[in-house]
Design a protein around this motif. Structure first.
Motif, PDB file in Angstrom:
ATOM      1  N   MET A   1      17.084  70.527 -14.677  1.00 13.22           N
ATOM      2  CA  MET A   1      16.195  69.696 -14.226  1.00 13.22           C
ATOM      3  C   MET A   1      15.805  70.404 -12.909  1.00 13.22           C
ATOM      4  SD  MET A   1      16.177  65.675 -12.778  1.00 13.22           S
ATOM      5  CE  MET A   1      17.540  66.076 -11.656  1.00 13.22           C
ATOM      6  N   GLY A   2      13.999  70.496 -12.689  1.00 11.22           N
ATOM      7  CA  GLY A   2      13.433  70.949 -11.824  1.00 11.22           C
ATOM      8  C   GLY A   2      13.457  69.841 -10.664  1.00 11.22           C
ATOM      9  N   ALA A   3      13.365  70.627  -9.600  1.00  4.85           N
ATOM     10  CA  ALA A   3      13.297  69.735  -8.225  1.00  4.85           C
ATOM     11  C   ALA A   3      11.828  69.650  -8.064  1.00  4.85           C
ATOM     12  CB  ALA A   3      13.562  70.750  -6.933  1.00  4.85           C
ATOM     13  N   ILE A   4      11.915  68.121  -7.329  1.00  2.00           N
ATOM     14  CA  ILE A   4      10.440  67.453  -6.992  1.00  2.00           C
ATOM     15  C   ILE A   4       9.938  68.229  -5.818  1.00  2.00           C
ATOM     16  CG2 ILE A   4       9.202  65.570  -6.601  1.00  2.00           C
ATOM     17  CD1 ILE A   4      11.427  64.021  -8.321  1.00  2.00           C
ATOM     18  N   GLY A   5       8.817  68.584  -5.807  1.00  2.00           N
ATOM     19  CA  GLY A   5       8.271  69.289  -4.572  1.00  2.00           C
ATOM     20  C   GLY A   5       6.931  68.543  -4.050  1.00  2.00           C
ATOM     21  N   THR A   6       6.138  69.091  -3.168  1.00  2.00           N
ATOM     22  CA  THR A   6       5.152  68.331  -2.647  1.00  2.00           C
ATOM     23  C   THR A   6       3.826  69.153  -3.598  1.00  2.00           C
ATOM     24  OG1 THR A   6       4.856  70.022  -0.920  1.00  2.00           O
ATOM     25  CG2 THR A   6       5.986  68.220  -0.368  1.00  2.00           C
ATOM     26  N   ALA A   7       2.792  68.415  -3.340  1.00  2.00           N
ATOM     27  CA  ALA A   7       1.548  68.691  -4.025  1.00  2.00           C
ATOM     28  C   ALA A   7       1.003  70.243  -3.332  1.00  2.00           C
ATOM     29  CB  ALA A   7       0.356  67.799  -3.653  1.00  2.00           C
ATOM     30  N   ASN A   8       0.620  71.057  -4.263  1.00  2.00           N
ATOM     31  CA  ASN A   8       0.113  72.385  -3.626  1.00  2.00           C
ATOM     32  C   ASN A   8      -1.252  72.332  -2.920  1.00  2.00           C
ATOM     33  OD1 ASN A   8       2.102  73.653  -5.247  1.00  2.00           O
ATOM     34  ND2 ASN A   8       0.842  73.506  -6.946  1.00  2.00           N
ATOM     35  N   ARG A   9      -1.284  73.427  -2.031  1.00  2.00           N
ATOM     36  CA  ARG A   9      -2.651  73.321  -1.583  1.00  2.00           C
ATOM     37  C   ARG A   9      -3.657  73.781  -2.386  1.00  2.00           C
ATOM     38  NH1 ARG A   9      -3.185  71.594   3.971  1.00  2.00           N
ATOM     39  NH2 ARG A   9      -1.132  71.437   5.129  1.00  2.00           N
ATOM     40  N   VAL A  10      -4.799  73.575  -2.013  1.00  2.00           N
ATOM     41  CA  VAL A  10      -6.022  73.835  -3.022  1.00  2.00           C
ATOM     42  C   VAL A  10      -7.185  73.958  -2.087  1.00  2.00           C
ATOM     43  CG1 VAL A  10      -4.876  72.738  -4.856  1.00  2.00           C
ATOM     44  CG2 VAL A  10      -6.474  71.439  -3.778  1.00  2.00           C
ATOM     45  N   LYS A  11      -8.302  74.667  -2.636  1.00  2.00           N
ATOM     46  CA  LYS A  11      -9.666  74.551  -2.107  1.00  2.00           C
ATOM     47  C   LYS A  11     -10.597  73.577  -2.398  1.00  2.00           C
ATOM     48  CE  LYS A  11     -12.299  78.142  -0.066  1.00  2.00           C
ATOM     49  NZ  LYS A  11     -11.853  77.620   1.305  1.00  2.00           N
ATOM     50  N   LEU A  12     -10.787  72.674  -1.408  1.00  2.00           N
ATOM     51  CA  LEU A  12     -11.657  71.637  -1.832  1.00  2.00           C
ATOM     52  C   LEU A  12     -13.436  72.193  -1.749  1.00  2.00           C
ATOM     53  CD1 LEU A  12     -12.635  68.658  -1.798  1.00  2.00           C
ATOM     54  CD2 LEU A  12     -12.594  68.579   0.683  1.00  2.00           C
ATOM     55  N   PHE A  13     -13.812  71.689  -2.813  1.00  2.00           N
ATOM     56  CA  PHE A  13     -15.380  71.865  -2.961  1.00  2.00           C
ATOM     57  C   PHE A  13     -16.152  70.694  -3.243  1.00  2.00           C
ATOM     58  CE2 PHE A  13     -13.860  72.923  -7.162  1.00  2.00           C
ATOM     59  CZ  PHE A  13     -15.039  72.220  -7.982  1.00  2.00           C
ATOM     60  N   CYS A  14     -17.464  70.756  -3.021  1.00  2.00           N
ATOM     61  CA  CYS A  14     -18.381  69.753  -3.730  1.00  2.00           C
ATOM     62  C   CYS A  14     -19.294  70.322  -4.293  1.00  2.00           C
ATOM     63  CB  CYS A  14     -18.867  68.748  -2.510  1.00  2.00           C
ATOM     64  SG  CYS A  14     -17.513  67.859  -1.819  1.00  2.00           S
ATOM     65  N   GLY A  15     -19.861  69.754  -5.570  1.00  2.00           N
ATOM     66  CA  GLY A  15     -21.079  69.889  -5.812  1.00  2.00           C
ATOM     67  C   GLY A  15     -22.222  68.801  -5.587  1.00  2.00           C
ATOM     68  N   ILE A  16     -23.239  69.320  -5.299  1.00  2.00           N
ATOM     69  CA  ILE A  16     -24.219  68.287  -4.604  1.00  2.00           C
ATOM     70  C   ILE A  16     -25.616  68.746  -5.214  1.00  2.00           C
ATOM     71  CG2 ILE A  16     -25.579  67.473  -2.454  1.00  2.00           C
ATOM     72  CD1 ILE A  16     -23.210  68.909  -0.928  1.00  2.00           C
ATOM     73  N   ILE A  17     -26.068  67.345  -5.718  1.00  2.00           N
ATOM     74  CA  ILE A  17     -27.370  67.304  -6.432  1.00  2.00           C
ATOM     75  C   ILE A  17     -28.412  66.316  -5.626  1.00  2.00           C
ATOM     76  CG2 ILE A  17     -28.692  66.571  -8.560  1.00  2.00           C
ATOM     77  CD1 ILE A  17     -25.953  67.058 -10.028  1.00  2.00           C
ATOM     78  N   SER A  18     -29.726  66.646  -5.321  1.00  2.00           N
ATOM     79  CA  SER A  18     -30.470  65.913  -4.893  1.00  2.00           C
ATOM     80  C   SER A  18     -31.940  66.670  -4.937  1.00  2.00           C
ATOM     81  CB  SER A  18     -30.293  65.600  -3.344  1.00  2.00           C
ATOM     82  OG  SER A  18     -31.228  64.774  -2.659  1.00  2.00           O
ATOM     83  N   ALA A  19     -32.942  65.727  -4.840  1.00  2.00           N
ATOM     84  CA  ALA A  19     -34.334  66.283  -4.686  1.00  2.00           C
ATOM     85  C   ALA A  19     -34.677  66.189  -3.438  1.00  2.00           C
ATOM     86  CB  ALA A  19     -35.306  65.190  -5.495  1.00  2.00           C
ATOM     87  N   ASP A  20     -34.090  65.823  -2.359  1.00  2.00           N
ATOM     88  CA  ASP A  20     -34.560  65.473  -0.986  1.00  2.00           C
ATOM     89  C   ASP A  20     -33.736  66.361  -0.157  1.00  2.00           C
ATOM     90  OD1 ASP A  20     -34.719  64.293   1.599  1.00  2.00           O
ATOM     91  OD2 ASP A  20     -35.548  62.713   0.834  1.00  2.00           O
TER      92      ASP A  20
END
Length: 178
Positions: A1-20
């Motif tokens: 059985m695997g040991a429960i760990g914490t969530a991994n570090r990841v790179k946050l990004f945002c896709g943005i759409i607008s006309a203004d």
């Protein structure tokens, strides 16, 4: 059985759409206040992949992606989507958005997007938010999946995502050395 760990570090990004441009600038400022300084920004391209947003947001929409310098834990994505929805709402007029902000994260193997909509290829995260594997990284490139959005397979997106992934890999290596 695997040991429960914490969530991994990841790179946050945002896709943005607008006309203004001014609203886009103000929305990006709110994102940076919350998530820290942006470290990579894609070129701005016409959002002509679909007319899905035109009725709500108007014509001549532009699209770009931005990532943030500080890594996050993967399990923060649902709360981030709730926040970005509140930013969208803050610029809405007559219940119509003037900016669309789609957060996601990248880990070494794939690109995950957050959504408020359930579908067969999405899993529930929390707070009414679902997660979707949008692209997978394989053989030094991102591979689309049957449901990948066309803008995420564009040259501008690929260039941004490859640069953001390289930065992520550098950040993860630096974190390991500490």
């Amino acid at each position: 059985m695997g040991a429960i760990g914490t969530a991994n570090r990841v790179k946050l990004f945002c896709g943005i759409i607008s006309a203004d441009e001014e609203i886009t600038k103000q929305a990006l400022e709110k994102l940076e206040e919350k998530f820290g300084k942006a470290d990579i920004k894609s070129e701005i391209i016409p959002f002509d992949f679909t007319s899905y947003y035109n009725l709500e947001m108007g014509e001549n929409l532009k699209r770009f992606w931005v990532s943030f310098g500080a890594l996050i834990f993967a399990d923060e994505l649902a709360g981030i989507k709730v926040f970005t929805n509140s930013v969208e709402d803050s610029f809405a007029v007559n219940n119509k958005r003037r900016v669309n902000i789609d957060p996601g994260y990248m880990n070494p193997a794939n690109v995950i997007l957050a959504s408020t909509k359930d579908f067969s290829h999405r899993i529930y995260l929390s707070k009414g938010i679902y997660g979707e594997i949008t692209l997978i990284y394989k053989k030094e490139d991102f591979t689309k999946l049957p449901w990948s959005y066309p803008d995420y397979t564009s040259q501008a997106a690929k260039k941004f995502l490859l640069e953001a992934r390289a930065k992520l890999m550098e950040q993860l290596k630096t974190a390991e050395k500490r």
